[in-house]
Design a protein around this motif. Structure first.
Motif, PDB file in Angstrom:
ATOM      1  N   VAL A 106       0.840  -1.201   0.000  1.00  0.00           N
ATOM      2  CA  VAL A 106       0.000   0.000   0.000  1.00  0.00           C
ATOM      3  C   VAL A 106       0.874   1.250   0.000  1.00  0.00           C
ATOM      4  N   ARG A 107       1.969   1.234   0.755  1.00  0.00           N
ATOM      5  CA  ARG A 107       2.883   2.389   0.764  1.00  0.00           C
ATOM      6  C   ARG A 107       3.484   2.623  -0.617  1.00  0.00           C
ATOM      7  N   HIS A 108       3.748   1.541  -1.369  1.00  0.00           N
ATOM      8  CA  HIS A 108       4.273   1.674  -2.736  1.00  0.00           C
ATOM      9  C   HIS A 108       3.256   2.334  -3.670  1.00  0.00           C
ATOM     10  N   LEU A 109       1.980   2.183  -3.336  1.00  0.00           N
ATOM     11  CA  LEU A 109       0.913   2.725  -4.187  1.00  0.00           C
ATOM     12  C   LEU A 109       0.393   4.068  -3.699  1.00  0.00           C
ATOM     13  N   ALA A 110       1.053   4.653  -2.714  1.00  0.00           N
ATOM     14  CA  ALA A 110       0.572   5.891  -2.075  1.00  0.00           C
ATOM     15  C   ALA A 110       0.355   7.022  -3.069  1.00  0.00           C
ATOM     16  N   ASP A 111       1.170   7.096  -4.107  1.00  0.00           N
ATOM     17  CA  ASP A 111       1.062   8.200  -5.069  1.00  0.00           C
ATOM     18  C   ASP A 111      -0.071   8.004  -6.085  1.00  0.00           C
ATOM     19  N   ARG A 112      -0.787   6.886  -6.018  1.00  0.00           N
ATOM     20  CA  ARG A 112      -1.845   6.592  -6.983  1.00  0.00           C
ATOM     21  C   ARG A 112      -3.178   7.242  -6.614  1.00  0.00           C
ATOM     22  N   GLY A 113      -3.274   7.796  -5.400  1.00  0.00           N
ATOM     23  CA  GLY A 113      -4.518   8.430  -4.985  1.00  0.00           C
ATOM     24  C   GLY A 113      -5.590   7.452  -4.551  1.00  0.00           C
ATOM     25  N   ALA A 114      -5.228   6.189  -4.423  1.00  0.00           N
ATOM     26  CA  ALA A 114      -6.203   5.178  -4.016  1.00  0.00           C
ATOM     27  C   ALA A 114      -6.254   5.074  -2.499  1.00  0.00           C
ATOM     28  N   ARG A 115      -7.377   4.608  -2.016  1.00  0.00           N
ATOM     29  CA  ARG A 115      -7.509   4.331  -0.592  1.00  0.00           C
ATOM     30  C   ARG A 115      -7.584   2.824  -0.415  1.00  0.00           C
ATOM     31  N   ILE A 116      -6.527   2.268   0.175  1.00  0.00           N
ATOM     32  CA  ILE A 116      -6.478   0.834   0.448  1.00  0.00           C
ATOM     33  C   ILE A 116      -6.323   0.661   1.950  1.00  0.00           C
ATOM     34  N   GLU A 117      -7.333   0.086   2.566  1.00  0.00           N
ATOM     35  CA  GLU A 117      -7.324  -0.155   4.015  1.00  0.00           C
ATOM     36  C   GLU A 117      -6.950  -1.610   4.253  1.00  0.00           C
ATOM     37  N   VAL A 118      -5.841  -1.837   4.953  1.00  0.00           N
ATOM     38  CA  VAL A 118      -5.395  -3.192   5.272  1.00  0.00           C
ATOM     39  C   VAL A 118      -5.797  -3.479   6.711  1.00  0.00           C
ATOM     40  N   ILE A 119      -6.468  -4.604   6.912  1.00  0.00           N
ATOM     41  CA  ILE A 119      -6.970  -4.972   8.240  1.00  0.00           C
ATOM     42  C   ILE A 119      -6.295  -6.259   8.702  1.00  0.00           C
ATOM     43  N   ASP A 120      -5.755  -6.202   9.917  1.00  0.00           N
ATOM     44  CA  ASP A 120      -5.199  -7.386  10.577  1.00  0.00           C
ATOM     45  C   ASP A 120      -6.370  -8.100  11.246  1.00  0.00           C
ATOM     46  N   SER A 121      -6.765  -9.242  10.707  1.00  0.00           N
ATOM     47  CA  SER A 121      -7.939  -9.960  11.209  1.00  0.00           C
ATOM     48  C   SER A 121      -7.714 -10.558  12.595  1.00  0.00           C
ATOM     49  N   LEU A 122      -6.456 -10.700  12.991  1.00  0.00           N
ATOM     50  CA  LEU A 122      -6.108 -11.401  14.231  1.00  0.00           C
ATOM     51  C   LEU A 122      -6.714 -12.800  14.236  1.00  0.00           C
ATOM     52  N   SER A 123      -6.928 -13.349  13.038  1.00  0.00           N
ATOM     53  CA  SER A 123      -7.590 -14.635  12.894  1.00  0.00           C
ATOM     54  C   SER A 123      -6.971 -15.397  11.731  1.00  0.00           C
ATOM     55  N   VAL A 124      -7.580 -16.505  11.406  1.00  0.00           N
ATOM     56  CA  VAL A 124      -7.170 -17.334  10.287  1.00  0.00           C
ATOM     57  C   VAL A 124      -8.377 -18.189   9.887  1.00  0.00           C
ATOM     58  N   SER A 125      -8.330 -18.786   8.740  1.00  0.00           N
ATOM     59  CA  SER A 125      -9.321 -19.734   8.257  1.00  0.00           C
ATOM     60  C   SER A 125     -10.744 -19.180   8.307  1.00  0.00           C
ATOM     61  N   PHE A 126     -11.659 -19.897   8.961  1.00  0.00           N
ATOM     62  CA  PHE A 126     -13.060 -19.514   8.926  1.00  0.00           C
ATOM     63  C   PHE A 126     -13.305 -18.129   9.494  1.00  0.00           C
ATOM     64  N   GLY A 127     -12.517 -17.718  10.472  1.00  0.00           N
ATOM     65  CA  GLY A 127     -12.669 -16.364  11.008  1.00  0.00           C
ATOM     66  C   GLY A 127     -12.482 -15.324   9.925  1.00  0.00           C
ATOM     67  N   MET A 128     -11.404 -15.464   9.154  1.00  0.00           N
ATOM     68  CA  MET A 128     -11.150 -14.550   8.037  1.00  0.00           C
ATOM     69  C   MET A 128     -12.197 -14.699   6.945  1.00  0.00           C
ATOM     70  N   MET A 129     -12.627 -15.932   6.720  1.00  0.00           N
ATOM     71  CA  MET A 129     -13.637 -16.166   5.689  1.00  0.00           C
ATOM     72  C   MET A 129     -14.913 -15.394   6.023  1.00  0.00           C
ATOM     73  N   PHE A 130     -15.378 -15.498   7.273  1.00  0.00           N
ATOM     74  CA  PHE A 130     -16.600 -14.793   7.674  1.00  0.00           C
ATOM     75  C   PHE A 130     -16.432 -13.283   7.496  1.00  0.00           C
ATOM     76  N   MET A 131     -15.267 -12.756   7.885  1.00  0.00           N
ATOM     77  CA  MET A 131     -15.013 -11.319   7.759  1.00  0.00           C
ATOM     78  C   MET A 131     -15.007 -10.886   6.299  1.00  0.00           C
TER      79      MET A 131
END
Length: 194
Positions: A106-131
């Motif tokens: 996302v930092r590499h794309l900062a000059d593109r004017g896009a909004r990319i929100e990265v979320i740490d799910s603190l999970s894996v597998s089905f937890g991430m799937m549901f999210m």
């Protein structure tokens, strides 16, 4: 139904079935699974069935490797031709460098004017799937990036995953417990809940 303006990205540890990812418009960035000298992209070059076959037959235990910054750029850049808003939901930062690599991309794309929100799910597998599914459905209903982020973040403390190990063999082979404990656990038919 409003046009989908926010795109959703996750990684292969969400165990999201490819058909469902396609139906919901979710992009999935694969982690690598490594058996000795052989490297496979999860759910691309190696299926779950083949993984388990190799797990039983291989003399070496597998390891995994997080997607690189370049892998995330390769996932984000085509989406940025369709939208300038992405929510990217990933494997717990406590387990992998995946989240960190997504943030670097996302930092590499900062000059593109896009909004990319990265979320740490603190999970894996089905937890991430549901999210990821909830995020994609919200995006389809016209939710904003902020609304989707709030939705996913509200799910994080409420999602819990319990796993029962059928055998202690791979825990022993991975060095988590000794041979004696594995033997005793097998004799007593212990099925640990994690």
């Amino acid at each position: 139904r409003p046009p989908v303006t926010v795109r959703i990205v996750t990684d292969s540890t969400s165990d999201l079935p490819p058909e469902l990812a396609s139906e919901l418009g979710i992009s999935v960035v694969p982690l690598s699974v490594i058996f000795g000298d052989d490297v496979y992209r999860e759910n691309v070059d190696i299926s779950h069935d083949l993984f388990y076959e190799k797990l039983v037959s291989s003399k070496v235990l597998p390891s995994t490797s997080a997607p690189s910054v370049g892998d995330f750029l390769a996932a984000y850049e085509p989406l940025l031709k369709e939208t300038d808003e992405i929510v990217s939901i990933h494997l717990s930062s406590k387990l992998s460098a995946t989240y960190n690599n997504a943030c670097q991309a996302v930092r590499h794309l900062a000059d593109r004017g896009a909004r990319i929100e990265v979320i740490d799910s603190l999970s894996v597998s089905f937890g991430m799937m549901f999210m990821s599914i909830a995020a994609a459905r919200a995006a389809s209903a016209g939710a904003t990036v902020d609304e989707i982020r709030a939705l996913v973040e509200s799910m994080i403390p409420r999602v819990h995953i319990f796993v029962v190990l059928d055998t202690l063999e791979f825990v022993r082979r991975g060095g988590r417990i000794g041979r004696a404990r594995a033997f005793l656990g097998a004799v007593m038919r212990v099925k640990p809940v994690l």
